[in-house]
Design a protein around this motif. Sequence first.
Motif, mmCIF file in Angstrom:
data_model
loop_
_atom_site.group_PDB
_atom_site.id
_atom_site.type_symbol
_atom_site.label_atom_id
_atom_site.label_comp_id
_atom_site.label_asym_id
_atom_site.label_seq_id
_atom_site.Cartn_x
_atom_site.Cartn_y
_atom_site.Cartn_z
ATOM 1 N N PRO A 1 0.796 -1.239 0.000
ATOM 2 C CA PRO A 1 0.000 0.000 0.000
ATOM 3 C C PRO A 1 0.827 1.287 0.000
ATOM 4 C CG PRO A 1 -0.800 -1.512 1.672
ATOM 5 C CD PRO A 1 0.473 -2.085 1.140
ATOM 6 N N ARG A 2 2.079 1.227 0.419
ATOM 7 C CA ARG A 2 2.928 2.424 0.415
ATOM 8 C C ARG A 2 3.348 2.831 -0.989
ATOM 9 N NH1 ARG A 2 7.066 0.311 4.764
ATOM 10 N NH2 ARG A 2 6.931 -1.276 3.200
ATOM 11 N N ASP A 3 3.287 1.879 -1.934
ATOM 12 C CA ASP A 3 3.714 2.149 -3.307
ATOM 13 C C ASP A 3 2.562 2.730 -4.112
ATOM 14 O OD1 ASP A 3 6.168 1.012 -2.686
ATOM 15 O OD2 ASP A 3 5.597 -0.960 -3.457
ATOM 16 N N LYS A 4 2.750 3.937 -4.586
ATOM 17 C CA LYS A 4 1.771 4.566 -5.478
ATOM 18 C C LYS A 4 2.370 4.518 -6.874
ATOM 19 C CE LYS A 4 -0.051 7.465 -1.814
ATOM 20 N NZ LYS A 4 0.282 6.477 -0.834
ATOM 21 N N ARG A 5 1.764 3.715 -7.732
ATOM 22 C CA ARG A 5 2.337 3.467 -9.053
ATOM 23 C C ARG A 5 1.690 4.339 -10.124
ATOM 24 N NH1 ARG A 5 6.960 0.876 -7.734
ATOM 25 N NH2 ARG A 5 6.552 -1.191 -6.904
ATOM 26 N N LEU A 6 2.525 5.039 -10.887
ATOM 27 C CA LEU A 6 2.056 5.800 -12.026
ATOM 28 C C LEU A 6 1.464 4.826 -13.040
ATOM 29 C CD1 LEU A 6 1.992 8.530 -13.561
ATOM 30 C CD2 LEU A 6 4.207 7.848 -14.553
ATOM 31 N N ALA A 7 0.292 5.171 -13.598
ATOM 32 C CA ALA A 7 -0.379 4.352 -14.607
ATOM 33 C C ALA A 7 -0.847 5.281 -15.726
ATOM 34 C CB ALA A 7 -1.559 3.605 -13.989
ATOM 35 N N VAL A 8 -0.227 5.157 -16.890
ATOM 36 C CA VAL A 8 -0.513 6.037 -18.026
ATOM 37 C C VAL A 8 -1.506 5.332 -18.952
ATOM 38 C CG1 VAL A 8 0.489 7.275 -19.978
ATOM 39 C CG2 VAL A 8 1.796 7.023 -17.851
ATOM 40 N N PRO A 9 -2.667 5.957 -19.218
ATOM 41 C CA PRO A 9 -3.654 5.311 -20.075
ATOM 42 C C PRO A 9 -3.106 5.077 -21.482
ATOM 43 C CG PRO A 9 -4.511 7.407 -19.219
ATOM 44 C CD PRO A 9 -3.098 7.277 -18.775
ATOM 45 N N THR A 10 -3.421 3.924 -22.031
ATOM 46 C CA THR A 10 -3.077 3.595 -23.413
ATOM 47 C C THR A 10 -4.364 3.220 -24.132
ATOM 48 O OG1 THR A 10 -2.642 1.256 -22.933
ATOM 49 C CG2 THR A 10 -0.780 2.776 -22.716
ATOM 50 N N GLN A 11 -4.252 2.865 -25.383
ATOM 51 C CA GLN A 11 -5.443 2.528 -26.160
ATOM 52 C C GLN A 11 -6.109 1.269 -25.622
ATOM 53 O OE1 GLN A 11 -3.599 2.055 -30.008
ATOM 54 N NE2 GLN A 11 -3.626 -0.163 -29.861
ATOM 55 N N ASP A 12 -7.430 1.203 -25.797
ATOM 56 C CA ASP A 12 -8.171 -0.006 -25.451
ATOM 57 C C ASP A 12 -7.700 -1.150 -26.349
ATOM 58 O OD1 ASP A 12 -9.605 1.615 -23.750
ATOM 59 O OD2 ASP A 12 -11.414 1.654 -24.983
ATOM 60 N N HIS A 13 -7.744 -2.354 -25.819
ATOM 61 C CA HIS A 13 -7.354 -3.545 -26.566
ATOM 62 C C HIS A 13 -8.534 -4.511 -26.624
ATOM 63 C CE1 HIS A 13 -3.372 -1.918 -26.035
ATOM 64 N NE2 HIS A 13 -2.822 -2.938 -26.683
ATOM 65 N N PRO A 14 -8.584 -5.365 -27.651
ATOM 66 C CA PRO A 14 -9.650 -6.372 -27.710
ATOM 67 C C PRO A 14 -9.489 -7.387 -26.587
ATOM 68 C CG PRO A 14 -8.106 -6.670 -29.539
ATOM 69 C CD PRO A 14 -7.692 -5.419 -28.802
ATOM 70 N N LEU A 15 -10.590 -7.995 -26.170
ATOM 71 C CA LEU A 15 -10.564 -8.961 -25.064
ATOM 72 C C LEU A 15 -9.591 -10.105 -25.315
ATOM 73 C CD1 LEU A 15 -14.364 -9.189 -24.168
ATOM 74 C CD2 LEU A 15 -12.566 -7.860 -23.025
ATOM 75 N N GLU A 16 -9.434 -10.519 -26.562
ATOM 76 C CA GLU A 16 -8.546 -11.644 -26.883
ATOM 77 C C GLU A 16 -7.097 -11.356 -26.495
ATOM 78 O OE1 GLU A 16 -10.511 -10.087 -29.398
ATOM 79 O OE2 GLU A 16 -12.146 -11.471 -28.942
ATOM 80 N N TYR A 17 -6.753 -10.091 -26.398
ATOM 81 C CA TYR A 17 -5.372 -9.719 -26.114
ATOM 82 C C TYR A 17 -4.943 -10.114 -24.698
ATOM 83 C CZ TYR A 17 -1.023 -7.244 -26.875
ATOM 84 O OH TYR A 17 0.314 -6.942 -27.040
ATOM 85 N N ARG A 18 -5.890 -10.400 -23.823
ATOM 86 C CA ARG A 18 -5.501 -10.746 -22.447
ATOM 87 C C ARG A 18 -4.718 -12.056 -22.393
ATOM 88 N NH1 ARG A 18 -11.474 -11.606 -21.387
ATOM 89 N NH2 ARG A 18 -11.685 -13.837 -21.654
ATOM 90 N N GLU A 19 -4.779 -12.860 -23.441
ATOM 91 C CA GLU A 19 -4.031 -14.119 -23.478
ATOM 92 C C GLU A 19 -2.747 -14.010 -24.283
ATOM 93 O OE1 GLU A 19 -6.731 -17.134 -24.838
ATOM 94 O OE2 GLU A 19 -8.034 -16.883 -23.099
ATOM 95 N N PHE A 20 -2.477 -12.831 -24.880
ATOM 96 C CA PHE A 20 -1.307 -12.708 -25.754
ATOM 97 C C PHE A 20 -0.015 -12.815 -24.980
ATOM 98 C CE2 PHE A 20 2.084 -10.267 -27.770
ATOM 99 C CZ PHE A 20 2.207 -10.999 -28.938
ATOM 100 N N GLU A 21 0.859 -13.649 -25.523
ATOM 101 C CA GLU A 21 2.212 -13.788 -25.027
ATOM 102 C C GLU A 21 3.060 -14.100 -26.249
ATOM 103 O OE1 GLU A 21 2.934 -15.358 -20.940
ATOM 104 O OE2 GLU A 21 3.690 -17.046 -22.109
#
Length: 190
Positions: free
Chosen positions: A50-70
Amino acid sequence: MNTDDVRPTGDAPRFVVQIHDARRMHFDFRLEVDGVLKSWAVPRGPSDNPRDKRLAVPTQDHPLEYREFEGVIPQGEQGGGTVIVWDQGTYRPLSHDEQGTPVSFGEALERGHATFWLEGARLHGEFALTRLRAGDDEPEPSPVAWLLIKANDNEAVHDGPGTPDPYNARSARTGRTLHQVEAAERTHQD
């Protein structure tokens, strides 16, 4: 907080965290929202401290299938570099309005603050995404970046680093490192 009340069901929306060795090494944090993967580049990766505040920069939306990409995105293409799935699982939206009424996750993101419970291979518990603004003097606030923060719950880690070294991290899907995925791709191309 009773964790039994916030654990997701089988049809809960999915999330994925991918390590992406592109022009700059970063983690891609992606949440399934309204039929797409809402995405943020998190340079130092999500943390379960919880002490770590991580910068998160928005990027383009991706298709759902991309969640399995490796694999390897060829150099010269957008996002060229090696990708592994560092974490994956489901999440449960926890956001509500000022009266305590639950709001849709998409609406929470539009408002600039969304809380959610992750059930992943590595990340567990409550997290929040909070939008930062460029400045109060602008006519319309522009989203510059977000912070990704772990809540101080029973799943939080308080000692040690919150995120592993991405070069030595292993895929939650295949157990391979970035180097192993890249080497396998080179072998496959030969």
